[in-house]
Design a protein around this motif. Sequence first.
Motif, mmCIF file in Angstrom:
data_model
loop_
_atom_site.group_PDB
_atom_site.id
_atom_site.type_symbol
_atom_site.label_atom_id
_atom_site.label_comp_id
_atom_site.label_asym_id
_atom_site.label_seq_id
_atom_site.Cartn_x
_atom_site.Cartn_y
_atom_site.Cartn_z
ATOM 1 N N ASN A 128 0.805 -1.223 0.000
ATOM 2 C CA ASN A 128 0.000 0.000 0.000
ATOM 3 C C ASN A 128 0.837 1.272 0.000
ATOM 4 O OD1 ASN A 128 -2.928 -0.738 0.212
ATOM 5 N ND2 ASN A 128 -2.089 -1.987 1.860
ATOM 6 N N VAL A 129 2.147 1.141 0.152
ATOM 7 C CA VAL A 129 3.019 2.306 0.178
ATOM 8 C C VAL A 129 3.545 2.566 -1.223
ATOM 9 C CG1 VAL A 129 5.174 3.263 1.097
ATOM 10 C CG2 VAL A 129 3.674 1.896 2.570
ATOM 11 N N LYS A 130 3.380 3.809 -1.668
ATOM 12 C CA LYS A 130 3.867 4.204 -2.993
ATOM 13 C C LYS A 130 4.583 5.537 -2.850
ATOM 14 C CE LYS A 130 1.752 2.891 -6.558
ATOM 15 N NZ LYS A 130 0.997 2.531 -7.723
ATOM 16 N N GLU B 43 10.553 -4.460 2.864
ATOM 17 C CA GLU B 43 9.474 -5.215 2.213
ATOM 18 C C GLU B 43 8.243 -5.312 3.122
ATOM 19 O OE1 GLU B 43 9.322 -6.217 -0.934
ATOM 20 O OE2 GLU B 43 11.329 -5.431 -1.291
ATOM 21 N N ASN B 44 8.454 -5.343 4.436
ATOM 22 C CA ASN B 44 7.331 -5.517 5.364
ATOM 23 C C ASN B 44 6.665 -4.196 5.754
ATOM 24 O OD1 ASN B 44 9.311 -4.468 6.980
ATOM 25 N ND2 ASN B 44 9.015 -5.934 8.662
ATOM 26 N N VAL B 45 6.962 -3.107 5.059
ATOM 27 C CA VAL B 45 6.343 -1.819 5.380
ATOM 28 C C VAL B 45 4.817 -1.905 5.238
ATOM 29 C CG1 VAL B 45 6.481 -0.746 3.084
ATOM 30 C CG2 VAL B 45 6.591 0.686 5.137
ATOM 31 N N ASP B 46 4.346 -2.763 4.352
ATOM 32 C CA ASP B 46 2.903 -2.909 4.157
ATOM 33 C C ASP B 46 2.233 -3.485 5.411
ATOM 34 O OD1 ASP B 46 0.729 -2.452 2.373
ATOM 35 O OD2 ASP B 46 0.526 -4.614 2.151
ATOM 36 N N ASP B 47 2.931 -4.387 6.113
ATOM 37 C CA ASP B 47 2.392 -4.927 7.372
ATOM 38 C C ASP B 47 2.206 -3.801 8.384
ATOM 39 O OD1 ASP B 47 2.488 -7.468 6.307
ATOM 40 O OD2 ASP B 47 4.445 -7.928 7.190
#
Length: 194
Positions: free
Chosen positions: A126-128, A154-158
Motif C-alpha cells: 500500500n506504500v507508494k 518489504e514488510n512496510v505494508d504490514d
Amino acid sequence: MERNNLYPIFLKAKSLKVLIVGGGHVAEEKLTFLLKSSPDACVTMVSPMFREGTVSLAKTGNVTLIEKKYKKKYLKGKHIVVATTDVPKVNVKVHKHCRKKSLLVNVADNPPYCDFYMGGIVTKGNVKVAISTNGKSPTTAKRLRQFFEDVIPENVDDLVKNLNEYRKTIKGDFEEKVETLNEFTKGLIEKKES
C-alpha cells in the motif's frame, strides 16, 4: 534558487481513460510503467504500428490498440493523454487538441508541452513513493527510485495495515487521533544514535 513547483497526486487510473499516441519504444515504455503501477488502468493506444512487445503487454491489461494514424476524434471521452510519436508535428498537434479540450497531456521528452511528468515510482504493498526531478533528469529519478526500493523494507505494508487497525481503536476527535498516531509512529523516523 530554482525549485520544483509540481503538485504530486495519486490518480485512480482504473476510473480514468488514458490515451497514448504512438506505438514505438517510448510508447511501450510509458505503457509498461503505467501498467506496472496501475495494472487496472484503462488505456487506448493509437498508432499506425505497434511493437511486438506492446502487443503482448496490451493483452495483460485493459488496453485497446488502434492501428491508425492519430486523429482528434480519439480524444473523445479521454481524461489523460500521452504523446510519444517520433514526429514532433504530430505531438504538437496532440498538445494543441488537448489544450482546446482541457485534457491533461504529456508530450514525451518535451517539457514545455507537458501538464504533468511521469516520475519514478516505488511500490511496496500500500506504500507508494513518486519521485520527480521537475522534468530535468529522468536518470536521477531512476537512481532515486532504485535507492528507495532498496531502503524501504518489504514488510512496510504490514506496518501500514497494523496502523490502520490501531487507528480504528483510538478514541477522541480527529486532532487527538492524529496526535496519538504521530506519537506512536515517531520511532519510525528517529535516527539511532551510534
